[in-house]
Design an enzyme around this catalytic site. Sequence first.
Site, PDB file in Angstrom:
ATOM      1  N   ASP A  46     -36.869 -27.092  46.746  1.00  0.00           N
ATOM      2  CA  ASP A  46     -36.595 -27.612  46.546  1.00  0.00           C
ATOM      3  C   ASP A  46     -34.803 -27.809  46.652  1.00  0.00           C
ATOM      4  O   ASP A  46     -33.282 -26.804  46.721  1.00  0.00           O
ATOM      5  CB  ASP A  46     -35.936 -28.385  44.843  1.00  0.00           C
ATOM      6  N   TYR A  51     -25.539 -29.856  47.658  1.00  0.00           N
ATOM      7  CA  TYR A  51     -25.508 -28.656  48.054  1.00  0.00           C
ATOM      8  C   TYR A  51     -24.667 -27.902  48.801  1.00  0.00           C
ATOM      9  O   TYR A  51     -25.631 -27.548  49.775  1.00  0.00           O
ATOM     10  CB  TYR A  51     -26.356 -27.069  47.702  1.00  0.00           C
ATOM     11  N   LYS A  77     -32.646 -34.118  47.212  1.00  0.00           N
ATOM     12  CA  LYS A  77     -32.051 -35.587  46.636  1.00  0.00           C
ATOM     13  C   LYS A  77     -31.080 -36.237  46.787  1.00  0.00           C
ATOM     14  O   LYS A  77     -31.058 -36.502  47.714  1.00  0.00           O
ATOM     15  CB  LYS A  77     -31.040 -34.288  45.243  1.00  0.00           C
TER      16      LYS A  77
END
Length: 338
Positions: A46, A51, A77
């Site tokens: 994931d 990030y 995401k």
Amino acid sequence: MGIKSLLPAPLGFGTAPLGNMFRAIPDEEAAATVEAAWDAGVRYFDTAPFYGAGLSEIRLGEVLADRPRDAYVLSTKVGRVVLDEPEDPAARDLGEKGGLFEHGRHHKMVDDYTADATLRSIEDSLRRLRTDRLDIVWVHDVAQDFHGDQWLAVYESARTGAFRVLQRLRDEGVIKGWGLGVNRVEPIELTLDLDEPRPDAFLLAGRYTLLDHERSLQRLLPAATANGVDMVVGGPYSSGVLAGGRHFEYQKAPAGILAKVERLKALAAEHGVSIKAAALQFALAHPATAAVVPGATRPSRIAEDVAALGESVPAAFWSALRQEKLIAADAPVPTPTV
């Protein structure tokens, strides 16, 4: 609905730390950690554009590009678009999570949950990840911790934008599942109450751990179970404080939390249990939990996580936690062992 049949195992790898969360990580160390996860049999990864402004996706993609795409499950995401414009990562307004990726790439990020931005974000992630498809897509951080008093407006933008796009992509077979990836229970509770669109699962970070789980037990997890919607538990070590770190909720852990951690560790030692085994097995014991995705930046941490899942935890340990009110009375625990 649900993703349990999609996930190859209950242990995944959360790659937020690979985006230089808390510290600058050498590329070689990041790559070695992903390699260690693969060698240990981990096949669910994931990540997110957030990030490190795409750094985590880039680093993950560099390693996985040499692996058969059908051999692993990948989620990322949407909700933040990474631009080519420069930006000081330390100066970003991240609500309660200030300074979280101050060592990340110097690329500007903008919050955008509209339909067009969702499609652009997916295209950008595919490029950074060096792959032709995503398995699961989470709508990222539509909650108060990042958006303050405006969070409901942000949520509504996502509901009419990202939610509908992802449901369409799932129905068309472009992705296999979608949901929210958040650190708060409120947006998930709202989404479970919607008639349409209907997500497959949620990634809930930090809200079903040894240190913080009572709110999730009250309404969220029973509702998820009743609706056949799976939960992926992120942040099972509560930002690291349960695994030897000093952060809780992505900030310096307060004295009360540190004291609770010390008591948990003392009871674990008394019963011959590693704190990682306690944390991971507790999160997985709830019937709504499909997987747990701890993060790591060192290869040795991966071996610890894998070993923790197979560790024998005596029933007396869980009884001691209940007796000292360190876990809720109604929290499911693993099947007792002698």
